[in-house]
Design an enzyme around this catalytic site. Structure first.
Site, mmCIF file in Angstrom:
data_model
loop_
_atom_site.group_PDB
_atom_site.id
_atom_site.type_symbol
_atom_site.label_atom_id
_atom_site.label_comp_id
_atom_site.label_asym_id
_atom_site.label_seq_id
_atom_site.Cartn_x
_atom_site.Cartn_y
_atom_site.Cartn_z
ATOM 1 N N ALA A 100 0.813 -1.217 0.000
ATOM 2 C CA ALA A 100 0.000 0.000 0.000
ATOM 3 C C ALA A 100 0.845 1.264 0.000
ATOM 4 O O ALA A 100 0.376 2.338 0.344
ATOM 5 C CB ALA A 100 -0.920 -0.005 1.213
ATOM 6 N N ALA A 101 2.121 1.122 -0.403
ATOM 7 C CA ALA A 101 3.015 2.289 -0.316
ATOM 8 C C ALA A 101 3.184 3.011 -1.638
ATOM 9 O O ALA A 101 3.828 4.047 -1.700
ATOM 10 C CB ALA A 101 4.379 1.845 0.201
ATOM 11 N N GLY A 102 2.617 2.429 -2.698
ATOM 12 C CA GLY A 102 2.867 2.948 -4.046
ATOM 13 C C GLY A 102 2.451 4.398 -4.197
ATOM 14 O O GLY A 102 1.621 4.919 -3.453
ATOM 15 N N ARG B 224 -0.915 7.371 -11.464
ATOM 16 C CA ARG B 224 -1.972 7.356 -12.485
ATOM 17 C C ARG B 224 -3.324 7.813 -11.923
ATOM 18 O O ARG B 224 -4.249 8.116 -12.651
ATOM 19 C CB ARG B 224 -2.116 5.936 -13.067
ATOM 20 C CG ARG B 224 -0.990 5.540 -13.995
ATOM 21 C CD ARG B 224 -1.033 4.054 -14.311
ATOM 22 N NE ARG B 224 -0.457 3.246 -13.235
ATOM 23 C CZ ARG B 224 -0.436 1.914 -13.228
ATOM 24 N NH1 ARG B 224 -0.968 1.236 -14.232
ATOM 25 N NH2 ARG B 224 0.103 1.246 -12.223
ATOM 26 N N GLY C 177 9.418 -0.295 -5.988
ATOM 27 C CA GLY C 177 8.847 -1.445 -6.697
ATOM 28 C C GLY C 177 8.233 -2.453 -5.755
ATOM 29 O O GLY C 177 8.528 -2.473 -4.557
ATOM 30 N N ASN D 227 -6.195 1.840 -10.674
ATOM 31 C CA ASN D 227 -5.040 2.712 -10.878
ATOM 32 C C ASN D 227 -5.443 4.126 -11.271
ATOM 33 O O ASN D 227 -4.628 5.028 -11.231
ATOM 34 C CB ASN D 227 -4.137 2.129 -11.963
ATOM 35 C CG ASN D 227 -3.623 0.752 -11.569
ATOM 36 O OD1 ASN D 227 -2.976 0.607 -10.539
ATOM 37 N ND2 ASN D 227 -3.954 -0.249 -12.348
ATOM 38 N N ASN E 150 -53.130 19.257 12.409
ATOM 39 C CA ASN E 150 -52.763 19.792 11.104
ATOM 40 C C ASN E 150 -51.807 20.961 11.319
ATOM 41 O O ASN E 150 -52.173 21.963 11.927
ATOM 42 C CB ASN E 150 -54.016 20.263 10.356
ATOM 43 C CG ASN E 150 -53.646 20.713 8.962
ATOM 44 O OD1 ASN E 150 -53.320 19.895 8.102
ATOM 45 N ND2 ASN E 150 -53.656 22.013 8.755
ATOM 46 N N ARG F 64 -53.575 38.878 15.900
ATOM 47 C CA ARG F 64 -53.108 39.603 14.720
ATOM 48 C C ARG F 64 -53.371 41.074 14.951
ATOM 49 O O ARG F 64 -54.326 41.433 15.622
ATOM 50 C CB ARG F 64 -53.918 39.236 13.477
ATOM 51 C CG ARG F 64 -53.870 37.805 13.089
ATOM 52 C CD ARG F 64 -54.830 37.621 11.919
ATOM 53 N NE ARG F 64 -54.962 36.225 11.631
ATOM 54 C CZ ARG F 64 -56.044 35.691 11.085
ATOM 55 N NH1 ARG F 64 -57.090 36.452 10.794
ATOM 56 N NH2 ARG F 64 -56.089 34.413 10.836
HETATM 57 C C1 UD1 Z 1 1.480 -5.030 -10.604
HETATM 58 C C2 UD1 Z 1 2.302 -6.199 -11.173
HETATM 59 C C3 UD1 Z 1 1.652 -6.676 -12.478
HETATM 60 C C4 UD1 Z 1 0.214 -7.068 -12.212
HETATM 61 C C5 UD1 Z 1 -0.551 -5.903 -11.590
HETATM 62 C C6 UD1 Z 1 -1.932 -6.371 -11.176
HETATM 63 C C7 UD1 Z 1 4.620 -5.836 -10.551
HETATM 64 C C8 UD1 Z 1 5.964 -5.419 -11.020
HETATM 65 N N1 UD1 Z 1 3.634 -5.784 -11.417
HETATM 66 O O1 UD1 Z 1 1.590 -3.956 -11.535
HETATM 67 O O2 UD1 Z 1 2.377 -7.788 -12.990
HETATM 68 O O3 UD1 Z 1 -0.397 -7.463 -13.419
HETATM 69 O O4 UD1 Z 1 0.108 -5.443 -10.395
HETATM 70 O O5 UD1 Z 1 -2.717 -5.326 -10.676
HETATM 71 O O6 UD1 Z 1 4.484 -6.220 -9.414
HETATM 72 N N2 UD1 Z 1 3.491 -0.684 -4.149
HETATM 73 C C9 UD1 Z 1 4.238 -0.489 -2.990
HETATM 74 N N3 UD1 Z 1 5.515 -0.096 -3.085
HETATM 75 C C10 UD1 Z 1 6.136 0.095 -4.281
HETATM 76 C C11 UD1 Z 1 5.379 -0.105 -5.466
HETATM 77 C C12 UD1 Z 1 4.076 -0.501 -5.362
HETATM 78 O O7 UD1 Z 1 3.706 -0.664 -1.882
HETATM 79 O O8 UD1 Z 1 7.321 0.450 -4.268
HETATM 80 C C13 UD1 Z 1 2.088 -1.118 -4.025
HETATM 81 C C14 UD1 Z 1 1.103 -0.150 -4.633
HETATM 82 O O9 UD1 Z 1 0.625 0.758 -3.639
HETATM 83 C C15 UD1 Z 1 -0.022 -1.061 -5.103
HETATM 84 C C16 UD1 Z 1 0.689 -2.382 -5.370
HETATM 85 O O10 UD1 Z 1 1.946 -2.313 -4.754
HETATM 86 O O11 UD1 Z 1 -0.996 -1.243 -4.092
HETATM 87 C C17 UD1 Z 1 0.866 -2.639 -6.865
HETATM 88 O O12 UD1 Z 1 1.651 -1.601 -7.405
HETATM 89 P P1 UD1 Z 1 1.335 -0.965 -8.821
HETATM 90 O O13 UD1 Z 1 2.339 0.092 -9.089
HETATM 91 O O14 UD1 Z 1 -0.086 -0.591 -8.901
HETATM 92 O O15 UD1 Z 1 1.645 -2.217 -9.766
HETATM 93 P P2 UD1 Z 1 1.123 -2.440 -11.231
HETATM 94 O O16 UD1 Z 1 1.852 -1.571 -12.146
HETATM 95 O O17 UD1 Z 1 -0.350 -2.346 -11.224
HETATM 96 CA CA CA Z 2 -1.936 -1.727 -9.748
#
Ligand code: UD1
Ligand code: CA
Length: 461
Positions: free
Chosen positions: A8-10, A14, A80, A229, A378, A442
């Site tokens: 959940a750190a991503g 997008r 990643g 996304n 009423n 009134r």
């Molecule tokens: C990822 C998969 C892809 C798959 C897709 C399905 C990889 C490299 N790719 O791609 O093969 O088809 O999910 O939905 O794994 N996150 C972190 N830290 C990071 C990066 C991401 O916690 O450094 C978390 C994001 O918050 C998210 C999840 O990991 O909840 C997935 O990351 P996201 O960047 O959405 O991966 P996709 O590009 O969708």
């Molecule tokens: Ca994703």
């Protein structure tokens, strides 16, 4: 032990939002809520959430129910899904089953995760990937197998060659790993790819290359793995969740005009033959009887609505509405209100902390606050309970059968006897003790003849 890692750190770029992606909501709950609930229901013993810049908000929400691992986000730090999982390694024992879920895939069902875990264990796989066949593979990883059908790697759409791009089996981002195999393979991955990221998918490649058994578990319902996304996908996920909840109501006898555009929390109970129109929201511990009709953009929370009630475009909070009542359009029931059988409240009527006896009517533009209104009363158009004197809220009582004329003010606290007739425009400031009186207050109307013509505002014809 079954442990779950929720990513959940991503950055969620997008999503184009200042808010963390996983904290966006569908059907009133965050994406993370759905993922967490599914993992717990599937039998996870321990949940680890990988959090980033959203750490305070996520911790605030899940408190002590999960373990948090913070991923530092910024140019100087690795990034990643593979790197994210590696942060949790200290929590993983060799013989654990490690379920990895993405915080942005809220539609996965607990039952699916259960079957997935069972299959993984039965086959003694070192890693299992949940996959599906879909037409539009944009943004997903492609599942690449050899001629014998053995999984060899997962290639991200961005890194895929023309041949790989044509593969329609995709990675859901949901996996189960054997703890030891996962920890080992994570030490072998690199960021040699178009995004310079450490991909979790490369763990699969490492294990497959070393001839460990990697299993692919294909599911047919592609809705379950929809990744959110973007805001468009947020909308799609919302529709699916609403439909899932609403279809169970319909199976139990509720009629819905448009289950995609109606939001009902699972905690709500609704009787058979009740009609729920498009745009209605019903939340909390609301109980609705049979043959009720709720239409327009009505909003109901924590209330009890009995059989045969009709509610049009109204807002009801924490109140009780008894049989055969009609409400709206545009009424507002504020907390602690009780409408007895056959009451009618209509256009722009607000009721707060008050009870209205059987068959009492307030058709238009009325405010009833802190008042006990009897039966068969009423309340005329524009009649108002003046319950606030600038300091205190005061209460009043209106006796059965009374007629409260239009545009009259009842200045609380007062008690009005049964069958009182209050003339339009009267302001009542003291108790009315005798039943059956006419109350009129009134100022006398004066008529000044020919005033308009003398003033030459108009010529007399
Ligand atoms: C990822 C998969 C892809 C798959 C897709 C399905 C990889 C490299 N790719 O791609 O093969 O088809 O999910 O939905 O794994 N996150 C972190 N830290 C990071 C990066 C991401 O916690 O450094 C978390 C994001 O918050 C998210 C999840 O990991 O909840 C997935 O990351 P996201 O960047 O959405 O991966 P996709 O590009 O969708
Ligand atoms: Ca994703």
């Amino acid at each position: 032990m079954n442990i779950t890692i929720i990513l959940a750190a991503g950055e969620g770029t997008r999503m184009k939002s200042k808010k963390s992606k996983v904290l966006h909501t569908i059907a009133n709950r965050t994406l993370l809520d759905y993922v967490y609930d599914a993992s717990v229901e599937a039998g996870s013993d321990k949940t680890i959430m990988i959090v980033g810049k959203n750490k305070d908000d996520v911790k605030n929400k899940f408190k002590d129910s999960v373990i948090y691992k913070e991923q530092k986000i910024g140019e100087n730090f690795p990034y990643g899904t593979g790197y994210a999982v590696s942060i949790a390694c200290s929590e993983i024992n060799d013989d654990d089953n490690v379920l990895v879920l993405s915080g942005d895939c809220p539609l996965i069902k607990a039952d699916t995760l259960k079957s997935f875990l069972i299959k993984h264990n039965k086959l003694k796989a070192k890693a299992s990937v949940l996959t599906a066949f879909i037409d539009d593979t944009t943004g997903y990883g492609h599942i690449i197998k050899d001629e014998n059908g053995k999984l060899i790697k997962i290639v991200e759409d961005k890194d895929a060659n023309d041949y790989e791009k044509k593969v329609k089996e995709i990675n859901s981002g949901i996996y189960v790993f054997n703890g030891k195999a996962l920890k080992y393979a994570l030490t072998k991955i690199d960021n040699n790819n178009s995004q310079n990221e450490l991909y979790l998918t490369d763990v699969i490649k490492v294990l497959a290359y070393e001839n460990e058994f990697v299993y692919t578990y294909k599911i047919d319902d592609i809705q379950e793995i929809l990744g959110v996304n973007s805001k468009l996908q947020l909308f799609e996920a919302d529709r699916i969740i609403r439909y899932r909840i609403n279809s169970s109501y319909m199976k139990n006898g509720v009629i819905m005009e448009n289950p995609y555009n109606t939001f009902i929390e699972k905690s709500v109970k609704i009787g058979i033959d009740t009609f729920i129109g498009s745009g209605v929201k019903i939340l909390g511990n609301t109980i609705i009887g049979e043959n009720v009709s709720i239409t327009g953009d009505s909003f109901i929370v924590d209330s009890k609505i009995e059989d045969n009630v009709i509610i049009k475009s109204s807002y009801i909070e924490n109140s009780t509405v008894k049989k055969d009542v009609t409400i709206g359009p545009f009424s507002h029931l504020r907390p602690n209100s009780v409408l007895d059988e056959k009451v009618h409240i209509g256009n722009f009527v607000e009721v707060k902390n008050s009870s209205l006896g059987e068959n009492t009517k307030a058709g238009h533009l009325t405010y009833i606050g802190d008042c006990t209104v009897g039966k068969n009363v009423n309340m005329g158009c524009g009649s108002i309970l003046v319950n606030y004197d600038g300091k205190n809220k005061n209460t009043s009582k209106i006796g059965d059968g009374s007629f409260i004329g239009s545009n009259s003010n009842i200045v609380s606290p007062v008690e009005i006897a049964n069958d009182t007739f209050i003339a339009a425009g009267t302001t009542v400031v003291s108790d009315i003790k005798n039943e059956g009186s006419l109350i009129i207050g009134r100022s006398k109307v004066a008529e000044k003849e020919n005033w308009v013509y003398k003033k030459k505002l108009r010529i007399k014809k």
